[in-house]
Design a protein around this motif. Structure first.
Motif, short mmCIF file in Angstrom:
data_model
loop_
_atom_site.label_atom_id
_atom_site.label_comp_id
_atom_site.label_asym_id
_atom_site.label_seq_id
_atom_site.Cartn_x
_atom_site.Cartn_y
_atom_site.Cartn_z
N TYR A 329 -14.40 6.21 -40.27
CA TYR A 329 -15.34 5.37 -39.53
C TYR A 329 -16.26 6.19 -38.63
N LYS A 330 -15.94 7.47 -38.46
CA LYS A 330 -16.79 8.35 -37.66
C LYS A 330 -17.75 9.08 -38.59
N GLN A 331 -19.04 8.92 -38.35
CA GLN A 331 -20.07 9.61 -39.14
C GLN A 331 -20.10 11.07 -38.68
N GLU A 332 -19.96 12.00 -39.61
CA GLU A 332 -19.88 13.42 -39.25
C GLU A 332 -21.17 14.17 -39.53
N ASP A 333 -22.21 13.49 -40.01
CA ASP A 333 -23.50 14.13 -40.26
C ASP A 333 -24.57 13.42 -39.43
N MET A 334 -25.61 14.15 -39.10
CA MET A 334 -26.76 13.58 -38.40
C MET A 334 -26.32 12.86 -37.13
N ILE A 335 -26.47 11.53 -37.09
CA ILE A 335 -26.08 10.77 -35.91
C ILE A 335 -24.57 10.53 -35.99
N ARG A 336 -23.83 11.10 -35.08
CA ARG A 336 -22.37 11.07 -35.19
C ARG A 336 -21.79 9.87 -34.45
N TYR A 337 -22.14 8.68 -34.97
CA TYR A 337 -21.66 7.45 -34.37
C TYR A 337 -20.28 7.10 -34.90
N HIS A 338 -19.60 6.19 -34.21
CA HIS A 338 -18.34 5.62 -34.70
C HIS A 338 -18.57 4.14 -34.96
N ALA A 339 -18.24 3.67 -36.16
CA ALA A 339 -18.50 2.27 -36.54
C ALA A 339 -17.77 1.30 -35.62
N LYS A 340 -16.63 1.72 -35.06
CA LYS A 340 -15.88 0.83 -34.17
C LYS A 340 -16.69 0.51 -32.92
N GLN A 341 -17.32 1.53 -32.35
CA GLN A 341 -18.12 1.30 -31.14
C GLN A 341 -19.33 0.43 -31.44
N VAL A 342 -19.98 0.65 -32.58
CA VAL A 342 -21.12 -0.19 -32.96
C VAL A 342 -20.67 -1.63 -33.18
N ALA A 343 -19.51 -1.82 -33.79
CA ALA A 343 -18.97 -3.16 -34.02
C ALA A 343 -18.74 -3.88 -32.68
N LEU A 344 -18.25 -3.17 -31.69
CA LEU A 344 -18.01 -3.78 -30.38
C LEU A 344 -19.33 -4.19 -29.72
N TRP A 345 -20.36 -3.36 -29.85
CA TRP A 345 -21.67 -3.73 -29.29
C TRP A 345 -22.23 -4.96 -29.98
N ARG A 346 -22.15 -4.99 -31.30
CA ARG A 346 -22.70 -6.14 -32.04
C ARG A 346 -21.88 -7.40 -31.76
N GLY A 347 -20.57 -7.25 -31.66
CA GLY A 347 -19.73 -8.39 -31.31
C GLY A 347 -20.08 -8.96 -29.96
N GLN A 348 -20.37 -8.09 -29.01
CA GLN A 348 -20.76 -8.53 -27.67
C GLN A 348 -22.08 -9.30 -27.73
N SER A 349 -23.03 -8.80 -28.49
CA SER A 349 -24.34 -9.45 -28.58
C SER A 349 -24.26 -10.81 -29.26
N HIS A 350 -23.40 -10.94 -30.27
CA HIS A 350 -23.32 -12.18 -31.04
C HIS A 350 -22.25 -13.13 -30.52
N GLY A 351 -21.48 -12.69 -29.52
CA GLY A 351 -20.43 -13.55 -29.00
C GLY A 351 -19.38 -13.88 -30.05
N CYS A 352 -18.90 -12.83 -30.74
CA CYS A 352 -17.93 -13.07 -31.82
C CYS A 352 -16.75 -12.10 -31.68
N PRO A 353 -15.59 -12.48 -32.22
CA PRO A 353 -14.43 -11.58 -32.13
C PRO A 353 -14.57 -10.37 -33.05
N VAL A 354 -14.00 -9.26 -32.60
CA VAL A 354 -13.88 -8.05 -33.41
C VAL A 354 -12.40 -7.80 -33.62
N VAL A 355 -11.98 -7.74 -34.87
CA VAL A 355 -10.56 -7.56 -35.21
C VAL A 355 -10.36 -6.14 -35.73
N LEU A 356 -9.51 -5.38 -35.05
CA LEU A 356 -9.17 -4.02 -35.45
C LEU A 356 -7.77 -4.04 -36.03
#
Length: 727
Positions: A329-356
């Motif tokens: 889930y961690k991108q190791e090239d170019m922009i080294r984002y983690h999908a989990k963190q992006v999911a939490l931001w999008r969940g916050q914006s949409h007011g929806c649960p994030v299940v890990l």
């Protein structure tokens, strides 16, 4: 004067700040998130309008005007732009690079998914319009009445000729229209609703808080800790059905492309065309089409690897990360984002649960659950109370003392024999692809290294060549040592190819399949092998980490792990966690059907706590020991980390740049609690003819350091890779 702020859509660090452009009156008000064409220097560039600002008149500088508006409606929603802004600030990348993650390609041009012509019936259309002598026309009319519409490609595939189709298309109460093509899966659809998806009592208890959060439209992060085989996917299906009922989109993430096939099967069988799949091995047209289906809300479920977290959905009702602990889930090239963190931001914006979900949650995730930042949900038992597999640890040092120098211990041989005799299946893990780990001269003791990287090359029997796993350089095996001229060249170590050969020699009756990157390079190969293994065409599935997670094969009763220490010896703070995850997840593939499962783990470190706890499937015991070590040593979740990699083709220039960065950061840090270590050599000093040095920043909070880096010369330094939250 109102001036538009435009992000130039080019991956150049020097263009990371917005440019100002005037909006001609003929364009009216252009909505933020729209692509536009603008002049830049002597060329025209694509840009993304992100907002407006007021300028006092008269202006002290010349403002160029937007040339053309490229979208009829904005591509980026407000939520996408806000998430991209958060991502750029947190992971220290440009805003434009972050926005591009929400697109199909690195450029936004030519966003047009493929279309096809449909014949669609309208009220009043009847078979009687056609003479009884025109049997084919009547047959086609009956079919269209039954399905209410179909694409021409399907009608031709069903045997209707073009003249017949044209005659029916010219009749009354039928129309031709263009529709986007559908990307079909090969799985049968058994469309269900929420009521058709049954849960066990234990699963229902875990599902209720998720359902309540969906009903309340509140963002809550759930850590679903369920042992292997506890039915986490069934719970995801139930939550997705609830999401569809609310006309919202569910994003289901899996760590590896190779894992999408099994979970796609489950979802398509349940939801049919509501499911689209997204991963990097789709063709461009397939990617366009799936993106468009989500934008048009023709489909409500997207399943894919980490990039699917950027799905262009306006109403997200659920985000799931299956195997949330996985490093993929961690991108190791170019922009080294983690999908989990992006999911939490999008969940916050949409007011929806994030299940890990995971049987072996990430240590940082479980820590947050223990401290009430996440809500912990548990599935401690397998479905139908099947027992966990029995695990046996084999000390390979003792095997050698007894004179067994084979890659297989005696216990492993017995396990293979028993499995084959009982007509069951086995998964075998060796986390090294290739034939031999390295090739060395016995005269001078030097290995054959890659000419472009400071690593030993691996021998691959397929092609009979040495190959570098970093730059893919390959060359024939030398007859003499390039260092001393000796002919005493010897192969050392065992890769998956060599183990496969040894398995075939010792167990000639076994049907063996190998699954590693060499096999899966060609599209569809990996999925085909897994399907053939699922239906019983193979007895043993041998592979790298691809075989260790997510798979659910009913007839697999045995698991063999050949080198439990391969990850343990990597110089990373998370090495013990990775080892425990790998062993527990792989062992958990056994005994998921009605038959009991067992596993044999071979190791040279039988007393390591990660290996001892994996034998008992004791996640809590492992966590308690690991979290103590992390607190003592100052690693996450107790301190934040930023790792910088500086690269240059000249070692002296590289050292000068790296030292300058360290000096600058030391001068501008605002707390003595912030440590700046380095520059130091990485594990591999040279890759692809570039030298590397690393700098590590650690501290309780690194927000001020990030803010300084983003505004300083460091951000635009060529050859600098910034990895926030390295793993």
């Amino acid at each position: 004067m109102k001036v538009a702020d435009i992000i130039i859509n080019r991956p150049a660090k020097q263009l990371h700040k917005p440019f100002s452009y005037a909006v001609p009156e003929k364009f009216g008000t252009i909505a933020p998130g729209t692509r536009v064409l603008v002049p830049l220097g002597g060329s025209r560039e694509e840009g993304i309008l992100i907002g407006y600002h007021e300028e006092a008149e008269p202006l002290s500088y010349t403002v160029k005007s937007i040339i053309q508006v490229l979208d009829q409606e904005p591509w980026f929603t407000t939520e996408m732009m806000n998430t991209a802004k958060q991502l750029s600030q947190y992971y220290l990348c440009s805003y434009g690079d972050a926005l591009r993650l929400f697109t199909i390609n690195k450029t936004l041009k030519s966003y047009e998914a493929p279309k096809e012509v449909w014949l669609v019936t309208q009220p009043g259309f009847t078979v009687e319009q056609f003479s009884t002598r025109k049997k084919k026309q009547r047959e086609l009319a009956e079919y269209l009445l039954d399905v209410e519409g179909a694409p021409l490609s399907l009608l031709k595939a069903k045997g209707f000729s073009l003249p017949v189709i044209k005659q029916v298309a010219a009749a009354e109460y039928i129309r031709s229209e263009e529709r986007f093509k559908e990307t079909k899966t090969r799985f049968t659809s058994l469309l269900s609703n929420e009521g058709d998806i049954t849960l066990t009592d234990e699963q229902q208890v875990a599902y209720e808080p998720i359902r309540a959060a969906m009903d309340a439209n509140t963002q809550e992060t759930f850590l679903l800790h369920g042992v292997t085989g506890s039915g986490k996917t069934q719970l995801y299906l139930k939550a997705a059905a609830r999401c569809i009922a609310d006309d919202k989109t569910a994003i289901i993430l899996v760590p590896e492309i190779i894992l999408t096939d099994q979970i796609v099967r489950r979802f398509v069988e349940t939801f049919g065309d509501e499911v689209v799949v997204f991963h990097s091995k789709l063709t461009i047209n397939e990617r366009y089409n799936n993106w468009e289906r989500l934008r048009r809300k023709d489909s409500h479920i997207i399943i894919g690897a980490r990039s699917a977290v950027f799905a262009p959905a306006e109403h997200i009702g659920l985000i799931v990360l299956d195997e949330e602990h996985d490093n993929s889930y961690k991108q190791e090239d170019m922009i080294r984002y983690h999908a989990k963190q992006v999911a939490l931001w999008r969940g916050q914006s949409h007011g929806c649960p994030v299940v890990l979900g995971s049987a072996t949650p990430a240590v940082t995730s479980f820590y947050k659950a223990q401290h009430k930042e996440y809500t912990l949900l548990s599935l401690p038992n397998r479905v139908f109370e099947q027992p966990m597999p029995q695990v046996q640890i084999v000390d390979m040092k003792e095997e050698m003392l007894r004179g067994n120098y084979s890659v297989f211990s005696d216990d492993m041989v017995n396990l293979i024999d028993t499995t084959l005799q009982n007509h069951n299946q086995m998964i075998m893990l060796l986390n090294r692809r290739g034939y031999s780990t390295f090739v060395m001269c016995r005269e001078c003791g030097k290995p054959i290294q890659c000419p472009h990287c400071d690593v030993s090359m691996v021998y691959h029997q397929s092609g009979e060549e040495l190959r570098c796993h970093y730059c893919e350089h390959h060359e024939p095996v030398p007859n003499i040592c390039p260092h001393c001229g000796s002919k005493k060249i010897k192969f050392f170590g065992s890769g998956t190819q060599k183990v496969e050969e040894e398995l075939r020699r010792q167990f000639p009756q076994a049907r063996i399949a190998r699954l590693d990157q060499d096999v899966t390079k060609q599209k569809g190969n990996g999925e085909e092998i897994l399907e053939q293994f699922r239906i019983g065409r193979y007895d043993i599935l041998l592979g790298t980490q691809m075989v260790s997670k997510g798979h659910d094969f009913e007839n697999v009763t045995a698991v063999g792990i050949l080198t439990a220490d391969s990850v343990l010896n990597i110089p990373l703070y998370s090495a013990a966690e990775r080892t425990f995850d790998l062993l527990t997840q792989t062992a958990g593939r056994a005994g998921r059907g009605e038959k009991l499962g067992c596993a044999v783990i071979q190791t040279y470190n039988p007393l390591n706590y990660a290996i001892i706890k994996s034998k008992a499937h004791d996640y809590i015991g492992f966590y308690n020991e690991e979290i103590q070590n992390r607190e003592i040593l100052g690693y996450p979740p107790f301190r934040e980390m930023i790792r910088m990699l500086v690269r240059h083709e000249n070692i002296n220039t590289l050292e000068g740049i790296a030292n300058h960065i360290v000096t600058d950061l030391e001068a501008h840090k605002d707390s003595e609690d912030i440590e700046i270590n380095g520059p130091y050599e990485t594990g591999i000093k040279r890759k692809r003819d570039m030298f590397y040095l690393a700098i590590m920043i650690r501290g309780p909070k690194l927000d001020s350091v990030k803010k300084y880096i983003a505004q300083s010369w460091i951000f635009t330094q060529e050859g600098l890779l910034i990895d926030v939250d390295p793993i």
